[in-house]
Write a protein that holds these residues in place. Structure first.
Motif, PDB file in Angstrom:
ATOM      1  N   ASP A 120       0.815  -1.217   0.000  1.00  0.00           N
ATOM      2  CA  ASP A 120       0.000   0.000   0.000  1.00  0.00           C
ATOM      3  C   ASP A 120       0.850   1.269   0.000  1.00  0.00           C
ATOM      4  OD1 ASP A 120      -2.271  -1.526   0.017  1.00  0.00           O
ATOM      5  OD2 ASP A 120      -2.531  -1.442   2.196  1.00  0.00           O
ATOM      6  N   GLU A 121       2.121   1.152   0.360  1.00  0.00           N
ATOM      7  CA  GLU A 121       2.984   2.330   0.479  1.00  0.00           C
ATOM      8  C   GLU A 121       3.843   2.573  -0.758  1.00  0.00           C
ATOM      9  OE1 GLU A 121       4.201   2.764   5.028  1.00  0.00           O
ATOM     10  OE2 GLU A 121       4.620   0.753   4.262  1.00  0.00           O
ATOM     11  N   VAL A 122       4.264   1.496  -1.410  1.00  0.00           N
ATOM     12  CA  VAL A 122       5.161   1.646  -2.557  1.00  0.00           C
ATOM     13  C   VAL A 122       4.729   0.750  -3.711  1.00  0.00           C
ATOM     14  CG1 VAL A 122       7.167   2.274  -1.169  1.00  0.00           C
ATOM     15  CG2 VAL A 122       6.745  -0.140  -1.704  1.00  0.00           C
ATOM     16  N   ASP A 123       5.110   1.161  -4.898  1.00  0.00           N
ATOM     17  CA  ASP A 123       4.913   0.342  -6.091  1.00  0.00           C
ATOM     18  C   ASP A 123       6.289   0.017  -6.665  1.00  0.00           C
ATOM     19  OD1 ASP A 123       3.664  -1.060  -8.053  1.00  0.00           O
ATOM     20  OD2 ASP A 123       2.807   0.672  -9.081  1.00  0.00           O
ATOM     21  N   VAL A 124       6.381  -1.099  -7.371  1.00  0.00           N
ATOM     22  CA  VAL A 124       7.638  -1.521  -7.991  1.00  0.00           C
ATOM     23  C   VAL A 124       7.436  -1.519  -9.500  1.00  0.00           C
ATOM     24  CG1 VAL A 124       9.367  -3.341  -8.201  1.00  0.00           C
ATOM     25  CG2 VAL A 124       8.246  -2.936  -6.005  1.00  0.00           C
ATOM     26  N   ILE A 125       8.240  -0.716 -10.194  1.00  0.00           N
ATOM     27  CA  ILE A 125       8.080  -0.532 -11.637  1.00  0.00           C
ATOM     28  C   ILE A 125       8.581  -1.733 -12.419  1.00  0.00           C
ATOM     29  CG2 ILE A 125       8.661   0.969 -13.595  1.00  0.00           C
ATOM     30  CD1 ILE A 125       6.799   2.191 -11.488  1.00  0.00           C
ATOM     31  N   ASN A 126       9.618  -2.398 -11.918  1.00  0.00           N
ATOM     32  CA  ASN A 126      10.154  -3.575 -12.606  1.00  0.00           C
ATOM     33  C   ASN A 126       9.965  -4.824 -11.729  1.00  0.00           C
ATOM     34  OD1 ASN A 126      11.933  -2.434 -10.778  1.00  0.00           O
ATOM     35  ND2 ASN A 126      13.770  -2.893 -11.945  1.00  0.00           N
ATOM     36  N   PRO A 127       8.740  -5.348 -11.669  1.00  0.00           N
ATOM     37  CA  PRO A 127       8.413  -6.441 -10.743  1.00  0.00           C
ATOM     38  C   PRO A 127       9.080  -7.772 -11.049  1.00  0.00           C
ATOM     39  CG  PRO A 127       6.602  -6.045 -12.271  1.00  0.00           C
ATOM     40  CD  PRO A 127       7.594  -4.937 -12.481  1.00  0.00           C
ATOM     41  N   ASP A 128       9.637  -7.936 -12.241  1.00  0.00           N
ATOM     42  CA  ASP A 128      10.225  -9.226 -12.617  1.00  0.00           C
ATOM     43  C   ASP A 128      11.665  -9.406 -12.142  1.00  0.00           C
ATOM     44  OD1 ASP A 128       7.868  -9.897 -13.924  1.00  0.00           O
ATOM     45  OD2 ASP A 128       8.529  -9.008 -15.816  1.00  0.00           O
ATOM     46  N   VAL A 129      12.229  -8.406 -11.461  1.00  0.00           N
ATOM     47  CA  VAL A 129      13.618  -8.507 -10.994  1.00  0.00           C
ATOM     48  C   VAL A 129      13.732  -9.599  -9.924  1.00  0.00           C
ATOM     49  CG1 VAL A 129      15.439  -7.325  -9.722  1.00  0.00           C
ATOM     50  CG2 VAL A 129      14.211  -6.134 -11.536  1.00  0.00           C
ATOM     51  N   TYR A 130      14.674 -10.509 -10.128  1.00  0.00           N
ATOM     52  CA  TYR A 130      14.926 -11.583  -9.161  1.00  0.00           C
ATOM     53  C   TYR A 130      15.706 -11.036  -7.965  1.00  0.00           C
ATOM     54  CZ  TYR A 130      17.188 -15.643  -7.033  1.00  0.00           C
ATOM     55  OH  TYR A 130      17.656 -16.563  -6.139  1.00  0.00           O
ATOM     56  N   LEU A 131      15.282 -11.431  -6.752  1.00  0.00           N
ATOM     57  CA  LEU A 131      15.940 -10.940  -5.538  1.00  0.00           C
ATOM     58  C   LEU A 131      16.675 -12.044  -4.765  1.00  0.00           C
ATOM     59  CD1 LEU A 131      13.139  -8.539  -4.202  1.00  0.00           C
ATOM     60  CD2 LEU A 131      15.160  -7.949  -5.554  1.00  0.00           C
ATOM     61  N   ALA A 132      15.981 -13.144  -4.464  1.00  0.00           N
ATOM     62  CA  ALA A 132      16.606 -14.192  -3.648  1.00  0.00           C
ATOM     63  C   ALA A 132      15.752 -15.451  -3.663  1.00  0.00           C
ATOM     64  CB  ALA A 132      16.781 -13.696  -2.210  1.00  0.00           C
ATOM     65  N   THR A 133      16.369 -16.581  -3.231  1.00  0.00           N
ATOM     66  CA  THR A 133      15.658 -17.843  -3.055  1.00  0.00           C
ATOM     67  C   THR A 133      15.689 -18.220  -1.583  1.00  0.00           C
ATOM     68  OG1 THR A 133      16.225 -18.619  -5.281  1.00  0.00           O
ATOM     69  CG2 THR A 133      15.570 -20.288  -3.663  1.00  0.00           C
ATOM     70  N   ILE A 134      14.500 -18.465  -1.013  1.00  0.00           N
ATOM     71  CA  ILE A 134      14.382 -18.777   0.415  1.00  0.00           C
ATOM     72  C   ILE A 134      14.064 -20.267   0.568  1.00  0.00           C
ATOM     73  CG2 ILE A 134      13.195 -18.158   2.568  1.00  0.00           C
ATOM     74  CD1 ILE A 134      12.271 -15.582   1.155  1.00  0.00           C
ATOM     75  N   ASN A 135      14.777 -20.951   1.475  1.00  0.00           N
ATOM     76  CA  ASN A 135      14.538 -22.364   1.731  1.00  0.00           C
ATOM     77  C   ASN A 135      13.258 -22.546   2.554  1.00  0.00           C
ATOM     78  OD1 ASN A 135      16.896 -22.933   0.391  1.00  0.00           O
ATOM     79  ND2 ASN A 135      18.129 -23.022   2.269  1.00  0.00           N
ATOM     80  N   ASP A 136      12.754 -23.800   2.587  1.00  0.00           N
ATOM     81  CA  ASP A 136      11.468 -24.036   3.254  1.00  0.00           C
ATOM     82  C   ASP A 136      11.511 -23.823   4.763  1.00  0.00           C
ATOM     83  OD1 ASP A 136      13.020 -26.182   3.865  1.00  0.00           O
ATOM     84  OD2 ASP A 136      11.629 -27.709   3.117  1.00  0.00           O
ATOM     85  N   ASP A 137      12.711 -23.916   5.390  1.00  0.00           N
ATOM     86  CA  ASP A 137      12.807 -23.741   6.844  1.00  0.00           C
ATOM     87  C   ASP A 137      13.419 -22.395   7.231  1.00  0.00           C
ATOM     88  OD1 ASP A 137      15.297 -24.223   5.844  1.00  0.00           O
ATOM     89  OD2 ASP A 137      15.937 -25.540   7.499  1.00  0.00           O
ATOM     90  N   ALA A 138      13.431 -21.463   6.289  1.00  0.00           N
ATOM     91  CA  ALA A 138      14.105 -20.181   6.539  1.00  0.00           C
ATOM     92  C   ALA A 138      13.091 -19.041   6.632  1.00  0.00           C
ATOM     93  CB  ALA A 138      15.112 -19.888   5.426  1.00  0.00           C
ATOM     94  N   LYS A 139      13.584 -17.937   7.202  1.00  0.00           N
ATOM     95  CA  LYS A 139      12.777 -16.723   7.325  1.00  0.00           C
ATOM     96  C   LYS A 139      13.688 -15.518   7.132  1.00  0.00           C
ATOM     97  CE  LYS A 139       9.620 -14.277  10.445  1.00  0.00           C
ATOM     98  NZ  LYS A 139       8.937 -14.312  11.775  1.00  0.00           N
ATOM     99  N   ILE A 140      13.223 -14.542   6.397  1.00  0.00           N
ATOM    100  CA  ILE A 140      14.001 -13.318   6.214  1.00  0.00           C
ATOM    101  C   ILE A 140      13.127 -12.109   6.522  1.00  0.00           C
ATOM    102  CG2 ILE A 140      13.478 -13.242   3.724  1.00  0.00           C
ATOM    103  CD1 ILE A 140      16.211 -11.875   3.343  1.00  0.00           C
ATOM    104  N   GLU A 141      13.655 -11.217   7.339  1.00  0.00           N
ATOM    105  CA  GLU A 141      12.986  -9.971   7.677  1.00  0.00           C
ATOM    106  C   GLU A 141      13.929  -8.817   7.340  1.00  0.00           C
ATOM    107  OE1 GLU A 141      10.133 -11.236  11.403  1.00  0.00           O
ATOM    108  OE2 GLU A 141      12.193 -10.632  11.840  1.00  0.00           O
ATOM    109  N   PHE A 142      13.443  -7.859   6.584  1.00  0.00           N
ATOM    110  CA  PHE A 142      14.314  -6.741   6.215  1.00  0.00           C
ATOM    111  C   PHE A 142      13.504  -5.461   6.055  1.00  0.00           C
ATOM    112  CE2 PHE A 142      13.048  -8.884   2.321  1.00  0.00           C
ATOM    113  CZ  PHE A 142      12.760  -7.872   1.430  1.00  0.00           C
ATOM    114  N   SER A 143      14.207  -4.339   6.151  1.00  0.00           N
ATOM    115  CA  SER A 143      13.591  -3.021   6.005  1.00  0.00           C
ATOM    116  C   SER A 143      14.364  -2.227   4.961  1.00  0.00           C
ATOM    117  CB  SER A 143      13.603  -2.259   7.337  1.00  0.00           C
ATOM    118  OG  SER A 143      12.909  -2.968   8.334  1.00  0.00           O
ATOM    119  N   LEU A 144      13.652  -1.421   4.195  1.00  0.00           N
ATOM    120  CA  LEU A 144      14.265  -0.578   3.169  1.00  0.00           C
ATOM    121  C   LEU A 144      13.933   0.881   3.450  1.00  0.00           C
ATOM    122  CD1 LEU A 144      13.221  -2.577  -0.047  1.00  0.00           C
ATOM    123  CD2 LEU A 144      15.318  -2.840   1.303  1.00  0.00           C
TER     124      LEU A 144
END
Length: 330
Positions: A120-144
């Motif tokens: 609701d706060e931001v839009d992404v103009i190039n949504p197809d950009v690859y960022l990362a692969t997360i494993n099934d037992d993992a969790k990632i929390e980040f702020s921009l």
């Protein structure tokens, strides 16, 4: 037949074509001979260097202390993840905000793309950009931290203006990809030497090509406004009276020089305000009563006036007030 002119011809025609969402062709004519490049070149430079865009300036990842660390359960290490994030082109949906901190949390098996960061706060103009692969037992929390800005700001410069808990990121704000101009001859009253200036502008989508052009015009107008002010020659009488002080000259300049946001400028314009001195003379209650002027815009005005050394409702010397009223009543 050639005539003697006392003032150059003023262009009367402009054509604006939106070719694609991020492409536009803007042409204006007729200009006097030689005026085309005089006008076109600085506009191109402003479009390429001073167009407003959005960029990530800082990244904070939960459990990570530096950019050379690794993230448990994530294929990419921190440095590669940050590089991928830098490729994203964001737009802050609330155009009045110059900075925003956006928080994200993902867990379980997932391939993370730019599209996953839309909210609701931001839009992404190039949504197809690859960022990362997360494993099934993992969790990632980040702020921009996403900022509005112009030009390029290095991570070293950004380091000093964000919290130590964030990793600074090189910020490329410029949304304009290319600006090409052409100058053609046009016929005016049997004179074929007049010129037509044609701009082809392309952006990356963070701002439309037409809005980029409008912003460039606003910047040029604000930069040139200093030369629009009346030039006065102050004479010194025989009794060694001091020339008029420069202290209050800012009061007689147009509001454009303060670079207010679009919403703020519209409110002041509808009120009929033109000069900085008018704002300084207004009482707080009078300023707050301006139609559609919200708290954010009010605070922006107060801050801008403070930056030039004044306050809303300041008591000005009588001679300064008289000069200001005379200018307003012209």
């Amino acid at each position: 037949m050639k005539t003697i002119k006392t003032f150059p011809f003023v262009p009367t025609n402009i054509d604006v074509q939106q070719i694609e969402p991020n492409k536009a062709r803007i042409s204006a004519y007729p200009f006097e001979t030689g005026y085309g490049i005089t006008i076109a070149h600085p506009i191109r430079r402003l479009l390429m260097s001073s167009s407003i865009g959005y960029a990530i300036v800082g990244v904070k990842i939960n459990g990570v202390t530096h950019e050379f660390d690794s993230i448990r359960g994530i294929t990419e290490d921190v440095s590669l993840f940050v590089i991928n994030l830098r490729k994203l082109q964001f737009v802050i949906k609330n155009t009045e905000q110059t900075q925003i901190v956006v928080n994200y949390s993902f867990s379980g098996e997932k391939v993370l793309f730019g599209s996953d960061l839309k909210n609701d706060e931001v839009d992404v103009i190039n949504p197809d950009v690859y960022l990362a692969t997360i494993n099934d037992d993992a969790k990632i929390e980040f702020s921009l931290i996403i900022n509005k800005g112009i030009g390029y700001v290095s991570s070293e410069d950004i380091r000093s203006i964000i919290l130590d808990t964030f990793i600074p990121v090189d910020a490329y704000f410029t949304p304009v990809k290319s600006v090409v101009y052409e100058i053609e001859n046009v016929l005016v009253k049997d004179d074929p030497t007049f010129e037509k200036v044609i701009f082809d502008i392309e952006t990356d989508g963070r701002i439309s090509a037409i809005d980029a052009f409008k912003n460039a015009m606003q910047i040029m107008d604000s930069q040139m406004s200093i030369f629009k002010s009346e030039l006065k020659i102050t004479s010194v009488s025989n009794n060694d009276t001091e020339p008029e002080s420069n202290e209050n000259k800012i009061l007689f300049q147009k509001l454009d020089v303060l670079n207010f946001s679009a919403r703020c400028s519209n409110c002041l314009d509808k009120k009929g305000l033109k000069y900085i001195g008018e704002l300084v003379l207004m009482e707080e209650s009078e300023l707050k009563s301006i139609k559609n002027l919200g708290k954010r815009s009010y605070d922006e005005i107060v801050d801008k006036v403070k930056e030039i050394g004044y306050q809303i409702g300041s008591k000005l010397p009588n001679n300064v007030k008289e000069m200001l009223y005379k200018k307003l009543n012209k």
